[in-house]
Design a protein around this motif. Structure first.
Motif, PDB file in Angstrom:
ATOM      1  N   THR A 147    -146.390  31.157  40.325  1.00 19.42           N
ATOM      2  CA  THR A 147    -145.300  30.258  39.942  1.00 19.42           C
ATOM      3  C   THR A 147    -145.529  29.811  38.500  1.00 19.42           C
ATOM      4  N   VAL A 153    -148.545  33.550  44.469  1.00 20.39           N
ATOM      5  CA  VAL A 153    -147.438  33.861  45.372  1.00 20.39           C
ATOM      6  C   VAL A 153    -147.808  35.155  46.093  1.00 20.39           C
ATOM      7  N   GLY A 155    -147.146  37.703  49.968  1.00 18.63           N
ATOM      8  CA  GLY A 155    -146.154  38.075  50.961  1.00 18.63           C
ATOM      9  C   GLY A 155    -145.991  37.046  52.064  1.00 18.63           C
ATOM     10  N   GLN A 157    -145.373  33.887  51.460  1.00 14.67           N
ATOM     11  CA  GLN A 157    -144.247  33.068  51.000  1.00 14.67           C
ATOM     12  C   GLN A 157    -143.034  33.912  50.623  1.00 14.67           C
ATOM     13  N   GLU A 158    -143.284  35.089  50.074  1.00 11.29           N
ATOM     14  CA  GLU A 158    -142.217  35.971  49.613  1.00 11.29           C
ATOM     15  C   GLU A 158    -142.425  37.359  50.221  1.00 11.29           C
ATOM     16  N   ARG A 160    -140.682  40.004  50.603  1.00 10.57           N
ATOM     17  CA  ARG A 160    -140.182  41.187  49.890  1.00 10.57           C
ATOM     18  C   ARG A 160    -141.138  41.673  48.804  1.00 10.57           C
ATOM     19  N   LEU A 161    -142.149  40.909  48.529  1.00  8.28           N
ATOM     20  CA  LEU A 161    -143.144  41.320  47.539  1.00  8.28           C
ATOM     21  C   LEU A 161    -143.852  42.611  47.971  1.00  8.28           C
ATOM     22  N   THR A 218    -138.358  37.716  39.243  1.00  6.23           N
ATOM     23  CA  THR A 218    -137.492  36.609  39.660  1.00  6.23           C
ATOM     24  C   THR A 218    -136.186  37.144  40.246  1.00  6.23           C
ATOM     25  N   LEU A 221    -137.016  39.043  43.759  1.00  8.95           N
ATOM     26  CA  LEU A 221    -137.347  38.167  44.879  1.00  8.95           C
ATOM     27  C   LEU A 221    -136.187  37.238  45.236  1.00  8.95           C
ATOM     28  N   ALA A 223    -135.249  34.307  44.401  1.00  6.52           N
ATOM     29  CA  ALA A 223    -135.474  32.874  44.624  1.00  6.52           C
ATOM     30  C   ALA A 223    -134.946  32.079  43.441  1.00  6.52           C
ATOM     31  N   PHE A 227    -140.793  33.260  38.519  1.00 12.60           N
ATOM     32  CA  PHE A 227    -142.110  33.837  38.797  1.00 12.60           C
ATOM     33  C   PHE A 227    -142.655  34.503  37.539  1.00 12.60           C
TER      34      PHE A 227
END
Length: 386
Positions: A147, A153, A155, A157-158, A160-161, A218, A221, A223, A227
């Protein structure tokens, strides 16, 4: 003119000449056996010690001379020599144990994860370094998404990473993902700022990879937050896994992995788990570096030390599994249930180890690198025992 013997050796030579009469005069007591031993030792010293003026030679000669002139000291020296030999023999018998290599499997896959939580790169061979696997410019878990304030960060939390591929070509880093145009940027950007990051409550640095990489991540992802992508460089201070996991040695160092530099898993263990699930899973879901075939399910739990080619790996602990295992590596969708729930039904730790693993099920082994080298798919895996 022949070189003169040291005084102590000359004295012993004269004594030896006088003792020659023992062979013809039985009325004279023969010299004690220890005198014969030390006489031989003195002669040997005069032959083998090359530097006659050295302090080492003088100390040895004086020691032998004392044994020759004083029978009680000779007995003590002889006794000490015997005790030393016995100690060496016992040490050899009980402390030094020859190694035995037992074939336990074959390397079926090698995977490098250059981007933490990103897609794995399958390779046929890789360098196995202290920091983990390396293939060309790609080093395992050496890139990290953070962040804007530097917090990692993953997988978790995200999800699709896991669909993001990171590769290197001709000094450029390439990012790829579904429905995204590839973005490239220089591998080395010394003018970019260094970001202070946090990985599992531990401080570590990373070189910012630039605004273009940040915009790409960014956008992918999706969001609302921004990032950044950072890269760990050799001159940066690494993390010590022992700070968060005491099972590791204080000397071990890593970049952005959770804990250990190498994770190993067997094909048989994955198949065993899949047999208990409605939908089978693959090894990629568990993000190992080395996958081993031709062994029984969970046999890797007992491999305390292994050799693969010239590489030696030491087991530290089992890998405790979390919610990340419920992310499908092919779709980037998290279901938050399987295969984690099934693993918990039969892969919890022994009660004596609950202070280490708590309620996390165990799947795979975390290893450190004792001896670096090259790993190849098809290499035989040997268990080392002593």
């Amino acid at each position: 003119m022949p070189e003169k013997l040291p005084p102590a050796i000359r004295r012993e030579t004269r004594r030896s000449n006088r003792r020659s009469i023992h062979s013809t005069n039985p009325c004279i007591d023969p010299p004690p056996p220890e005198h014969l031993l030390f006489s031989t030792l003195a002669t040997d010293l005069s032959i083998y010690v090359k530097d006659r003026n050295s302090s080492t030679e003088k100390g040895l000669i004086d020691l032998v001379a004392e044994g020759l002139t004083d029978p009680s000291k000779a007995a003590v020296l002889l006794g000490g020599a015997v005790v030393t030999l016995l100690a060496l023999g016992l040490g050899y018998r009980f402390l030094w144990r020859p190694e035995k290599l037992l074939r336990v499997g074959v390397v079926s896959q090698l995977l490098v994860h250059p981007l933490k939580s990103g897609r794995a790169v399958h390779v046929a061979l890789a360098e196995c370094l202290k920091f983990g696997l390396k293939f060309g410019e790609l080093q395992d878990r050496h890139w990290l998404v953070v962040t804007e304030d530097g917090h990692m960060v993953t997988g978790r939390q995200e999800p699709r990473l896991v669909l993001v591929s990171l590769s290197c070509q001709e000094g450029k880093v390439c990012l790829n993902g579904p429905n995204m145009e590839e973005v490239r940027f220089p591998l080395e950007q010394p003018e970019n700022r260094i970001i202070d990051c946090r990985v599992f409550s531990t401080d570590i640095q990373g070189r910012d990879c630039g605004d273009e990489a940040s915009r790409w991540l960014t956008a992918f992802l999706g969001a609302e937050k921004t990032f950044r992508l950072v890269h760990f460089e050799p001159q940066m201070k690494p993390r010590r896994p022992a700070e968060s996991e005491p099972q590791f040695s204080q000397h071990e160092k890593v970049a952005y992995p959770d804990y250990g530099p190498v994770m190993l898993l067997s094909d048989a263990s994955v198949k065993d788990l899949s047999s208990k699930l409605d939908r089978p899973v693959t090894a990629e879901r568990f993000r190992p570096n080395i996958v081993v075939s031709d062994c029984e399910a969970f046999e890797e739990d007992s491999w305390e030390e292994i050799q693969i080619g010239s590489v030696r790996l030491q087991r530290v602990m089992s890998c405790g599994r979390c919610i990340f295992t419920t992310v499908d590596p092919e779709t980037g969708i998290i279901n938050r249930k399987e295969p984690l729930e099934t693993l918990k039904s039969y892969r919890l730790c022994d009660p004596s180890e609950k202070h280490i693993y708590k309620s996390a099920p165990l799947f795979g082994q975390l290893l450190t690198v004792k001896k670096t080298g090259i790993l190849q798919v098809g290499d035989v895996v040997y268990k080392i025992s002593r």
